[in-house]
Design a protein around this motif. Structure first.
Motif, PDB file in Angstrom:
ATOM      1  N   LEU A  59      31.702  38.738 -35.573  1.00  0.00           N
ATOM      2  CA  LEU A  59      31.827  39.036 -34.148  1.00  0.00           C
ATOM      3  C   LEU A  59      31.440  40.458 -33.770  1.00  0.00           C
ATOM      4  O   LEU A  59      31.487  40.823 -32.590  1.00  0.00           O
ATOM      5  CB  LEU A  59      33.274  38.780 -33.699  1.00  0.00           C
ATOM      6  N   SER A  65      32.637  40.404 -23.603  1.00  0.00           N
ATOM      7  CA  SER A  65      33.023  38.995 -23.546  1.00  0.00           C
ATOM      8  C   SER A  65      34.382  38.790 -22.883  1.00  0.00           C
ATOM      9  O   SER A  65      35.236  39.687 -22.888  1.00  0.00           O
ATOM     10  CB  SER A  65      33.059  38.395 -24.958  1.00  0.00           C
ATOM     11  N   SER A  67      37.611  35.901 -22.695  1.00  0.00           N
ATOM     12  CA  SER A  67      38.221  34.731 -23.326  1.00  0.00           C
ATOM     13  C   SER A  67      38.781  33.793 -22.271  1.00  0.00           C
ATOM     14  O   SER A  67      39.386  34.234 -21.286  1.00  0.00           O
ATOM     15  CB  SER A  67      39.346  35.154 -24.277  1.00  0.00           C
ATOM     16  N   ILE A  99      34.432  33.451 -24.924  1.00  0.00           N
ATOM     17  CA  ILE A  99      35.147  33.123 -26.155  1.00  0.00           C
ATOM     18  C   ILE A  99      36.228  32.106 -25.838  1.00  0.00           C
ATOM     19  O   ILE A  99      37.008  32.277 -24.892  1.00  0.00           O
ATOM     20  CB  ILE A  99      35.790  34.373 -26.778  1.00  0.00           C
ATOM     21  N   VAL A 122      31.133  31.290 -27.777  1.00  0.00           N
ATOM     22  CA  VAL A 122      31.826  31.593 -29.036  1.00  0.00           C
ATOM     23  C   VAL A 122      33.072  30.731 -29.165  1.00  0.00           C
ATOM     24  O   VAL A 122      33.824  30.553 -28.200  1.00  0.00           O
ATOM     25  CB  VAL A 122      32.222  33.081 -29.107  1.00  0.00           C
ATOM     26  N   SER A 158      37.601  40.890 -26.549  1.00  0.00           N
ATOM     27  CA  SER A 158      37.622  40.439 -25.156  1.00  0.00           C
ATOM     28  C   SER A 158      37.859  41.605 -24.208  1.00  0.00           C
ATOM     29  O   SER A 158      38.710  42.453 -24.467  1.00  0.00           O
ATOM     30  CB  SER A 158      38.724  39.393 -24.940  1.00  0.00           C
TER      31      SER A 158
END
Length: 254
Positions: A59, A65, A67, A99, A122, A158
């Motif tokens: 990762l 990103s 989540s 994610i 992901v 995240s």
């Protein structure tokens, strides 16, 4: 008749009689009064270490990103599923990776939306007694034996959390994140709850019972933002990221 059952244990797939009676997490947390653990737990530490190494390695190059959490029981076409799908699509189109836990329901919706938005999808899977497996929309998947290793990856990679309607697993992930932000164990990030019908009662209880009784600080309830639509959720993520970045910059000495 063949036995089609299978079980994922980290990178290993087991079938038939090779399927264990308990997951790695369950074995680690077992309180059976036996001295056998003194021989197995030191070796178990090496396995735990390898999960962190593999996770960090896989990762490390993620884009910024977000989540997305929620029920594994949500069905395609249902309101929660389609809202999560739209949120992920909008986030991906804005340049964020998405994610999820890599499984079905809301997780599938998030990965599906990310792919539809041309973003990185992901999945961080977990070994469970009932097999779920990675959904077909995951572009980068990592399977974990231990919940705590998996949770570390969610938090480390995240910039924000979006919680869709869900059950105990969603609540676990939500309050883990809120507690770590509240205690400043991690940098603050936006935590957005989608669905006032689902989350409204919890939000009111936090703001009344917890805050008014002094169980949390005056501003702690504001760590959570409750919205209804995909557009509101993405706006809340964006504004939260920008606000927290500005606050951090203001706190940094020139």
């Amino acid at each position: 008749m063949t036995d089609d059952r299978f079980h994922r244990q980290g990178p290993v797939i087991l079938r038939g009689a090779r399927i264990p009676d308990a997951t790695a997490d369950a074995a680690l947390l077992s309180n059976e009064r036996s001295s056998d653990w003194t021989h197995t737990d030191p070796w178990r530490v090496m396995r735990i270490q390898s999960e962190f190494v593999e996770g960090f390695d896989a990762l490390a190059d993620l884009p910024p990103s977000i989540s997305i959490f929620g029920s594994a029981r949500a069905r395609p076409g249902g309101p929660s599923y389609e809202t999560a799908r739209e949120i992920a699509q909008r986030l991906a189109a804005a340049g964020f990776g998405v994610i999820t836990g890599g499984g079905p329901g809301i997780m599938e919706a998030g990965n599906r939306g990310a792919r539809e938005g041309n973003g990185l999808s992901v999945g961080l899977g977990i070994e469970l007694p009932f097999e779920q497996g990675m959904n077909e929309y995951v572009d980068l998947g990592v399977n974990f034996r231990y919940f705590f290793a998996r949770k570390t990856m969610f938090l480390k990679y995240s910039l924000g959390f979006v919680a869709m309607p869900g059950g105990f697993g969603t609540l676990d992930e939500l309050f883990e994140a809120v507690t770590l932000v509240q205690t400043k164990k991690v940098s603050s990030f936006p935590i957005v709850l989608v669905g006032r019908d689902h989350w409204g009662g919890l939000d009111r209880w936090i703001r009344s019972t917890l805050r008014e009784s002094g169980m949390i600080g005056g501003a702690d309830a504001d760590l959570l933002t409750v919205v209804d639509t995909a557009e509101e959720a993405v706006d809340a993520v964006h504004s939260g990221i920008h606000r927290l970045a500005a606050e951090k910059k203001a706190e940094t000495p020139e």
